[in-house]
Write a protein that holds these residues in place. Structure first.
Motif, PDB file in Angstrom:
ATOM      1  N   ARG A 285      32.131  23.163   0.212  1.00 21.99           N
ATOM      2  CA  ARG A 285      31.660  22.773  -1.120  1.00 21.99           C
ATOM      3  C   ARG A 285      30.353  23.498  -1.456  1.00 21.99           C
ATOM      4  O   ARG A 285      30.136  23.900  -2.600  1.00 21.99           O
ATOM      5  CB  ARG A 285      31.462  21.265  -1.186  1.00 21.99           C
ATOM      6  CG  ARG A 285      32.760  20.479  -1.140  1.00 21.99           C
ATOM      7  CD  ARG A 285      32.507  18.985  -1.280  1.00 21.99           C
ATOM      8  NE  ARG A 285      33.743  18.226  -1.180  1.00 21.99           N
ATOM      9  CZ  ARG A 285      34.593  18.019  -2.189  1.00 21.99           C
ATOM     10  NH1 ARG A 285      34.316  18.531  -3.376  1.00 21.99           N
ATOM     11  NH2 ARG A 285      35.691  17.319  -2.013  1.00 21.99           N
ATOM     12  N   GLU A 286      29.479  23.655  -0.466  1.00 22.27           N
ATOM     13  CA  GLU A 286      28.216  24.364  -0.695  1.00 22.27           C
ATOM     14  C   GLU A 286      28.467  25.805  -1.120  1.00 22.27           C
ATOM     15  O   GLU A 286      27.753  26.344  -1.972  1.00 22.27           O
ATOM     16  CB  GLU A 286      27.372  24.341   0.579  1.00 22.27           C
ATOM     17  CG  GLU A 286      26.759  22.983   0.896  1.00 22.27           C
ATOM     18  CD  GLU A 286      26.105  22.949   2.266  1.00 22.27           C
ATOM     19  OE1 GLU A 286      26.002  24.030   2.892  1.00 22.27           O
ATOM     20  OE2 GLU A 286      25.702  21.861   2.709  1.00 22.27           O
ATOM     21  N   LEU A 287      29.474  26.437  -0.547  1.00 22.80           N
ATOM     22  CA  LEU A 287      29.803  27.811  -0.930  1.00 22.80           C
ATOM     23  C   LEU A 287      30.271  27.856  -2.385  1.00 22.80           C
ATOM     24  O   LEU A 287      29.939  28.793  -3.121  1.00 22.80           O
ATOM     25  CB  LEU A 287      30.881  28.371   0.004  1.00 22.80           C
ATOM     26  CG  LEU A 287      30.484  28.490   1.478  1.00 22.80           C
ATOM     27  CD1 LEU A 287      31.667  28.994   2.308  1.00 22.80           C
ATOM     28  CD2 LEU A 287      29.286  29.410   1.657  1.00 22.80           C
ATOM     29  N   GLY A 288      31.044  26.840  -2.787  1.00 27.78           N
ATOM     30  CA  GLY A 288      31.458  26.767  -4.187  1.00 27.78           C
ATOM     31  C   GLY A 288      30.276  26.568  -5.110  1.00 27.78           C
ATOM     32  O   GLY A 288      30.218  27.151  -6.205  1.00 27.78           O
ATOM     33  N   VAL A 289      29.297  25.771  -4.666  1.00 23.80           N
ATOM     34  CA  VAL A 289      28.075  25.562  -5.462  1.00 23.80           C
ATOM     35  C   VAL A 289      27.296  26.861  -5.585  1.00 23.80           C
ATOM     36  O   VAL A 289      26.739  27.177  -6.646  1.00 23.80           O
ATOM     37  CB  VAL A 289      27.204  24.456  -4.821  1.00 23.80           C
ATOM     38  CG1 VAL A 289      25.842  24.393  -5.492  1.00 23.80           C
ATOM     39  CG2 VAL A 289      27.907  23.100  -4.938  1.00 23.80           C
ATOM     40  N   LYS A 290      27.248  27.649  -4.520  1.00 24.67           N
ATOM     41  CA  LYS A 290      26.546  28.935  -4.589  1.00 24.67           C
ATOM     42  C   LYS A 290      27.196  29.840  -5.633  1.00 24.67           C
ATOM     43  O   LYS A 290      26.500  30.527  -6.387  1.00 24.67           O
ATOM     44  CB  LYS A 290      26.561  29.617  -3.221  1.00 24.67           C
ATOM     45  CG  LYS A 290      25.597  29.010  -2.217  1.00 24.67           C
ATOM     46  CD  LYS A 290      25.562  29.813  -0.927  1.00 24.67           C
ATOM     47  CE  LYS A 290      24.557  29.224   0.049  1.00 24.67           C
ATOM     48  NZ  LYS A 290      24.478  29.995   1.312  1.00 24.67           N
ATOM     49  N   LEU A 291      28.529  29.836  -5.662  1.00 27.47           N
ATOM     50  CA  LEU A 291      29.224  30.630  -6.680  1.00 27.47           C
ATOM     51  C   LEU A 291      28.819  30.168  -8.075  1.00 27.47           C
ATOM     52  O   LEU A 291      28.543  30.984  -8.963  1.00 27.47           O
ATOM     53  CB  LEU A 291      30.741  30.503  -6.475  1.00 27.47           C
ATOM     54  CG  LEU A 291      31.655  31.500  -7.207  1.00 27.47           C
ATOM     55  CD1 LEU A 291      33.051  31.458  -6.612  1.00 27.47           C
ATOM     56  CD2 LEU A 291      31.742  31.249  -8.698  1.00 27.47           C
ATOM     57  N   ALA A 292      28.790  28.850  -8.266  1.00 30.48           N
ATOM     58  CA  ALA A 292      28.398  28.305  -9.577  1.00 30.48           C
ATOM     59  C   ALA A 292      26.974  28.720  -9.932  1.00 30.48           C
ATOM     60  O   ALA A 292      26.673  29.016 -11.095  1.00 30.48           O
ATOM     61  CB  ALA A 292      28.523  26.786  -9.574  1.00 30.48           C
ATOM     62  N   ARG A 293      26.098  28.756  -8.946  1.00 27.11           N
ATOM     63  CA  ARG A 293      24.712  29.162  -9.200  1.00 27.11           C
ATOM     64  C   ARG A 293      24.630  30.642  -9.552  1.00 27.11           C
ATOM     65  O   ARG A 293      23.821  31.047 -10.379  1.00 27.11           O
ATOM     66  CB  ARG A 293      23.850  28.861  -7.973  1.00 27.11           C
ATOM     67  CG  ARG A 293      23.497  27.385  -7.822  1.00 27.11           C
ATOM     68  CD  ARG A 293      22.596  27.150  -6.636  1.00 27.11           C
ATOM     69  NE  ARG A 293      21.894  25.883  -6.730  1.00 27.11           N
ATOM     70  CZ  ARG A 293      21.007  25.461  -5.850  1.00 27.11           C
ATOM     71  NH1 ARG A 293      20.711  26.211  -4.793  1.00 27.11           N
ATOM     72  NH2 ARG A 293      20.403  24.296  -5.998  1.00 27.11           N
ATOM     73  N   PHE A 294      25.454  31.453  -8.897  1.00 25.78           N
ATOM     74  CA  PHE A 294      25.502  32.869  -9.280  1.00 25.78           C
ATOM     75  C   PHE A 294      25.868  32.997 -10.758  1.00 25.78           C
ATOM     76  O   PHE A 294      25.267  33.781 -11.497  1.00 25.78           O
ATOM     77  CB  PHE A 294      26.531  33.624  -8.430  1.00 25.78           C
ATOM     78  CG  PHE A 294      26.124  33.846  -6.998  1.00 25.78           C
ATOM     79  CD1 PHE A 294      24.802  34.078  -6.657  1.00 25.78           C
ATOM     80  CD2 PHE A 294      27.071  33.828  -5.984  1.00 25.78           C
ATOM     81  CE1 PHE A 294      24.426  34.287  -5.330  1.00 25.78           C
ATOM     82  CE2 PHE A 294      26.715  34.034  -4.656  1.00 25.78           C
ATOM     83  CZ  PHE A 294      25.393  34.267  -4.335  1.00 25.78           C
ATOM     84  N   ARG A 295      26.855  32.216 -11.171  1.00 29.16           N
ATOM     85  CA  ARG A 295      27.274  32.277 -12.582  1.00 29.16           C
ATOM     86  C   ARG A 295      26.146  31.791 -13.490  1.00 29.16           C
ATOM     87  O   ARG A 295      25.884  32.385 -14.538  1.00 29.16           O
ATOM     88  CB  ARG A 295      28.500  31.397 -12.787  1.00 29.16           C
ATOM     89  CG  ARG A 295      29.753  31.897 -12.100  1.00 29.16           C
ATOM     90  CD  ARG A 295      30.981  31.687 -12.972  1.00 29.16           C
ATOM     91  NE  ARG A 295      32.206  31.951 -12.259  1.00 29.16           N
ATOM     92  CZ  ARG A 295      32.662  33.143 -11.945  1.00 29.16           C
ATOM     93  NH1 ARG A 295      31.956  34.215 -12.265  1.00 29.16           N
ATOM     94  NH2 ARG A 295      33.803  33.300 -11.291  1.00 29.16           N
ATOM     95  N   ALA A 296      25.479  30.705 -13.097  1.00 25.12           N
ATOM     96  CA  ALA A 296      24.392  30.156 -13.914  1.00 25.12           C
ATOM     97  C   ALA A 296      23.253  31.150 -14.058  1.00 25.12           C
ATOM     98  O   ALA A 296      22.564  31.177 -15.090  1.00 25.12           O
ATOM     99  CB  ALA A 296      23.884  28.853 -13.300  1.00 25.12           C
ATOM    100  N   ASN A 297      23.064  31.980 -13.039  1.00 27.77           N
ATOM    101  CA  ASN A 297      21.999  32.984 -13.079  1.00 27.77           C
ATOM    102  C   ASN A 297      22.473  34.313 -13.649  1.00 27.77           C
ATOM    103  O   ASN A 297      21.752  35.314 -13.570  1.00 27.77           O
ATOM    104  CB  ASN A 297      21.451  33.217 -11.659  1.00 27.77           C
ATOM    105  CG  ASN A 297      20.745  31.999 -11.111  1.00 27.77           C
ATOM    106  OD1 ASN A 297      20.149  31.238 -11.865  1.00 27.77           O
ATOM    107  ND2 ASN A 297      20.810  31.804  -9.800  1.00 27.77           N
ATOM    108  N   ALA A 298      23.680  34.313 -14.215  1.00 25.59           N
ATOM    109  CA  ALA A 298      24.265  35.526 -14.810  1.00 25.59           C
ATOM    110  C   ALA A 298      24.356  36.659 -13.800  1.00 25.59           C
ATOM    111  O   ALA A 298      24.251  37.842 -14.143  1.00 25.59           O
ATOM    112  CB  ALA A 298      23.446  35.972 -16.033  1.00 25.59           C
ATOM    113  N   ASP A 299      24.562  36.308 -12.532  1.00 28.06           N
ATOM    114  CA  ASP A 299      24.697  37.300 -11.468  1.00 28.06           C
ATOM    115  C   ASP A 299      26.190  37.541 -11.242  1.00 28.06           C
ATOM    116  O   ASP A 299      26.788  37.050 -10.290  1.00 28.06           O
ATOM    117  CB  ASP A 299      24.018  36.793 -10.192  1.00 28.06           C
ATOM    118  CG  ASP A 299      23.778  37.899  -9.186  1.00 28.06           C
ATOM    119  OD1 ASP A 299      24.444  38.952  -9.294  1.00 28.06           O
ATOM    120  OD2 ASP A 299      22.929  37.722  -8.291  1.00 28.06           O
TER     121      ASP A 299
END
Length: 487
Positions: A285-299
């Motif tokens: 789940r943490e890995l999925g959250v990291k993906l979401a954070r990448f998207r939130a940071n426009a990365d």
């Protein structure tokens, strides 16, 4: 004393004489300096500790330092400052210097191991993680987080973490780093010096940590041979759970940067499916959250790489962020209906799509609320068959997914006899038989009173399923349910 300890230290008896002589000099120095401070109008009470406490510190220090060899002593400048501050009676300053030495050397041990791997575990926020690259950036990690991450990778033990955390607490509340009124003793300082020497300055990398370090180094160095990949896969199963999770974060961190070399990507892609079965649910789940954070940071580049890894393994798509999963699930539903409606070969086409849907939904059956109705309708539709035969290679996936229904999804399934897409199905004899099976599959999940009432009515109905919606009592229950949901 260690075998590598410097040989030019005075003998124990000579050290005792030196300490005694130093004590007399310290008393004279103290009296002189306090007189100067008083003459200048400055406070003199509770400024320095007693000569007795200083004597305790100086008496114990030589034996403690004997645990370090000449090279280690030569590169420990803050220990020199600690001893001088302690000798002058400034124990709060001495504690600050001891902690400076400890943190400096702990950072060196981290840098010697794998600083990128360490940052991946120490900083969860991708935006802040992007600014952490080299050994110099370790200073951006606060001391408590440094200790936590060092424990996480087992660079220091749980006991060492607890002891060092206590020293850090005292440094923050009883040292010169902050105003304080705490009392420190020579025995405490000597004990803390020994703890820092044994737990950090003499730190030896544990075998499991060394193995992980070697693997990460090899992954980044060159393309791994088949034998190395096979050995790594065997190694995964023997790791403690926290180290399996740490390694997953490490490989994830190696794979996602847009600057990663092609051989690094190939290595991780081959190792990832082998490691995935051992990764805990929380870390997935943490890995999925990291993906979401990448998207939130426009990365976008890192987000795309992260998504590649999650989609590479069976069940990985279930840990995609909600927005990604919504698209993935909808696409799988559309593809499944296309396969099901194929004029021929639907028995061949349905199983791989059904498996993909199962993987993206995940073992807990979590589906975005927006897709509840189409998700249930599609599964019911394909489970009821095309009226000519059961897609036996796909049906186990359908049953598995239906068994994962939650209460609201089961409630939709129970009322699907009134769905426009399902009504035509219920004319076929085979589909009518499958409907009875469906009702029994969802029955244990129905806990709401209205659902249980309808379930009893459906079970008691003596006609064929295509006539259910025309029964007065059933139609009334269906109306109440729809109005409550604004349908």
């Amino acid at each position: 004393m260690s075998a590598d300890a410097p040989q030019n230290l005075p003998a124990p008896a000579e050290r005792k004489d030196l300490v005694s002589a130093a004590r007399a000099d310290l008393v004279a120095f103290e009296e002189f300096m306090l007189a100067v401070l008083g003459e200048w109008g400055l406070p003199t009470d509770n400024i320095i500790v007693s000569s007795g406490d200083r004597h305790v510190l100086l008496k114990n220090t030589p034996d403690i330092l004997g645990e370090l060899n000449a090279e280690q002593l030569a590169r420990s400048p803050y220990i020199s400052k600690m001893i001088l501050a302690g000798a002058a009676g400034l124990f709060d300053a001495a504690l600050s210097y001891l902690w400076d030495e400890t943190i400096t050397q702990l950072r060196d041990r981290v840098a010697d191991f794998d600083v990128a791997y360490f940052f991946d575990l120490a900083e969860a926020d991708p935006a802040r993680r992007a600014s952490l690259q080299t050994r110099d950036d370790l200073s951006k990690i606060n001391d408590a987080a440094l200790l936590d991450a060092a424990k996480k990778i087992q660079l220091i033990s749980d006991v060492a973490h607890q002891q060092l955390s206590h020293i850090n607490y005292m440094r923050n509340h009883a040292s010169a780093a902050h105003p304080n009124v705490e009392k420190l003793t020579g025995l405490k300082l000597a004990d803390w010096l020994q703890t820092c020497i044994r737990e950090v300055m003499q730190l030896k990398t544990r075998p499991v940590v060394a193995e992980i370090g070697r693997l990460l180094h090899n992954v980044k160095a060159a393309a791994l041979a088949d034998a190395e990949l096979k050995n790594a896969a065997t190694f995964f199963g023997g790791l403690p759970q926290d180290q399996k999770d740490n390694l997953a974060n490490g490989l994830f961190g190696i794979y996602t940067p847009p600057t990663a070399d092609p051989h690094v990507l190939d290595n991780v892609r081959q190792l990832w499916p082998e490691l995935w079965p051992f990764i805990s649910e929380d870390t997935r789940r943490e890995l999925g959250v990291k993906l979401a954070r990448f998207r939130a940071n426009a990365d976008k580049d890192r987000a795309d790489r992260a998504k590649e890894l999650l989609e590479l393994v069976d069940g990985g798509a279930a840990y995609l962020p909600e927005s990604d999963r919504l698209v993935e699930i909808q696409e799988a539903l559309d593809d499944l209906m296309r396969a099901h409606r194929a004029p021929r070969d639907n028995f061949y086409e349905e199983p791989p799509v059904a498996r993909r849907l199962r993987d993206v939904v995940g073992r807990h059956g979590e589906v975005p609320e927006l897709l509840t109705a189409p998700y249930v309708a599609t599964l019911v539709n394909v489970f009821l068959t095309n009226g000519y035969g059961v897609a036996w290679n796909a049906e186990p996936y359908y049953i598995e997914l239906i068994k994962r229904f939650d209460g609201p999804q089961a409630a939709y399934a129970l009322r699907s006899f009134a769905f426009k897409s399902i009504i035509p199905k219920l004319d076929a004899t085979l589909s009518q038989t499958k409907w009875v099976e469906l009702v029994e599959l969802v029955a244990p999940k129905l806990t709401e009173r209205g659902d249980r009432v309808l379930l009893d009515l459906v079970r008691a109905f003596t006609g064929t399923p295509d006539k259910l919606r025309k029964d007065t009592k059933i139609a009334a229950q269906l109306k109440v349910w729809r109005e409550a949901r604004g349908l």
